[in-house]
Design a protein around this motif. Sequence first.
Motif, short mmCIF file in Angstrom:
data_model
loop_
_atom_site.label_atom_id
_atom_site.label_comp_id
_atom_site.label_asym_id
_atom_site.label_seq_id
_atom_site.Cartn_x
_atom_site.Cartn_y
_atom_site.Cartn_z
N LEU A 276 39.44 20.75 1.48
CA LEU A 276 40.20 21.91 1.02
C LEU A 276 39.30 22.94 0.34
CD1 LEU A 276 43.27 20.03 -0.49
CD2 LEU A 276 43.08 21.06 1.77
N THR A 277 38.01 22.97 0.69
CA THR A 277 37.09 23.91 0.03
C THR A 277 37.45 25.37 0.19
OG1 THR A 277 35.62 23.69 1.95
CG2 THR A 277 35.11 22.36 0.00
N LEU B 68 35.46 24.58 -11.59
CA LEU B 68 34.52 24.99 -12.63
C LEU B 68 33.07 24.60 -12.34
CD1 LEU B 68 36.38 24.39 -16.01
CD2 LEU B 68 36.00 26.51 -14.79
N ASN B 69 32.86 23.41 -11.80
CA ASN B 69 31.48 22.99 -11.57
C ASN B 69 30.75 23.92 -10.60
OD1 ASN B 69 29.44 21.02 -12.29
ND2 ASN B 69 29.59 20.25 -10.19
N GLN C 10 29.08 24.24 -0.78
CA GLN C 10 28.35 22.97 -0.83
C GLN C 10 28.51 22.29 -2.18
OE1 GLN C 10 24.37 24.22 0.22
NE2 GLN C 10 24.74 23.94 2.42
N LEU C 11 28.55 23.07 -3.25
CA LEU C 11 28.76 22.50 -4.58
C LEU C 11 30.13 21.86 -4.70
CD1 LEU C 11 27.16 25.22 -6.91
CD2 LEU C 11 26.48 22.81 -6.75
N THR C 12 31.14 22.50 -4.13
CA THR C 12 32.49 21.93 -4.17
C THR C 12 32.53 20.60 -3.44
OG1 THR C 12 33.45 24.16 -4.22
CG2 THR C 12 34.92 22.35 -3.62
N THR C 13 31.89 20.54 -2.28
CA THR C 13 31.83 19.30 -1.51
C THR C 13 31.12 18.20 -2.30
OG1 THR C 13 31.83 20.46 0.62
CG2 THR C 13 30.95 18.21 0.59
N ASP D 181 30.85 20.47 3.66
CA ASP D 181 29.46 20.87 3.87
C ASP D 181 28.58 20.03 2.94
OD1 ASP D 181 26.98 22.04 4.07
OD2 ASP D 181 27.73 24.09 4.09
N PHE D 182 27.89 19.06 3.51
CA PHE D 182 27.08 18.13 2.72
C PHE D 182 25.63 18.58 2.60
CE2 PHE D 182 30.49 15.57 4.69
CZ PHE D 182 31.08 15.04 3.55
#
Length: 483
Positions: free
Chosen positions: A378-379, A54-55, A74-77, A264-265
């Motif tokens: 696991l992105t 969700l984020n 990148q947001l998931t990471t 991905d940072f």
Amino acid sequence: MSEAQKVADRPSAAPPAAGRVDGFFKIAARGSTFGREIRGGFATFFTMAYILVLNPIILGSAKDKFGHQLDAVQLTTATALVAAVMTIIMGVGGNLPLALAAGLGLNAVVAFQIAPLMSWDDAMGLIVLEGLLICVLVVTGLREAVMHAIPQPLKQAISVGIGLFIAFIGFVDAGFATRIPDAANTTVPVQLGGTGALAGWPILVFCLGVLLTIGLLARKVKGAILISIVTMTVVAIVINSVADIKSWGLTTPKVPDDVVASPDFGLLGHFSLFGAFGETSAITVVLLVFTLVLSDFFDTMGTVVGISAEAGLLDEEGKVPNLGRVLLIDGAAAVAGGAASASSSTSYIESAAGVGEGARTGFANLVTGGLFALALFLTPILTIVPLQAAAPALVAVGFLMMTQVKHIDWDKYEIAIPAFLTIAVMPFTYSITNGIGAGFLAYVLIKTVLGKAKEVHWLLWAASALFLVYFAIDPLEQLLGVK
């Protein structure tokens, strides 16, 4: 519980290393075991892992003032990293089974209210400022003053209003509710579906997801929201592979080429601490930070007390153990979330699932944090979820936040009217700040006309004065010749 489980859970002579861990976290002293803590850690993760989906969807679907969008991978990471690190820090430093991650509601403020006024770097800088301010409030002891300044029913109304706002976002994101074109010969602002009726496979996925989610919640299934997201994503993938649908929106559900990928940072460190002051008025910036602080600070207080009470950890005076450290870590989590561009991170009420499985110490957080760390790799799986599969979770979270409405005394108009305005203005104006401001101003006004002005805390008077300027900013600018 079976005899085998009882034997596994029974405290026994432990090796020196395990004994030191037990002593540090006070596992046996709090009536728990390693087995219960581990199960609790898993339960908490599975009930809040939906934030990894969700984020990125909430933040990734919004554009900043310059039309830029954040990358979903990148947001998931960033979301997983901050959740992993801060949950572990809370476990070690606060020794409570209290997990942290990007806050729902807070990320909606960032995406739909703050970002359109400035760049993403500036918006995340405000999150860092909010976290630093919370840390200052904790260190200086001003948290008690702030707590007493806002009437409890107004705090509850804010949660309810945010819940309705989140649910509305879910309906809109899924296409269940859409804006009627300006050219339409009608005064109705929104409609059902895209044409006044529900049509298409994506909408069906959303509707089935809502039904599945509420069914699981009604049966009190642990991980209900995550189960719904995963199930409906699979359904969407199957439907898309058969029908080759083009109208899913931002994310098309299809089997990824790879299951595991390097994190991905790229978003880490992309924030501007004071850049917002150059993009919008100082008053607006102050009010936005105030809104973030208010939502984060009081949500955390309620969550910490609620989880501690459910775990039986409150002392004879009803105090939370290590409260100062817990609140300081929560403030630091907001700073970390902003610095990583993951939005403000905060304590999660879903930690109650871990407590329900027997968790009583911060050792459970090591498990939960470790699972979030695993999610970093696991992105590809986490970024195939379409809005129509994830949006039912927003509706469900809206319901859960709505339950606070029962604590408001609706027969007492001096609090009921401000609470109503707080709740109604948020979704109707698509702004959390507007709702809080309307509630504060109504509360101060009604108390004054009833001759009870002395009952209003000076901090509330100050906040209401800021909101008055905020609502009247346009005529004031014209009066002062700014425009």
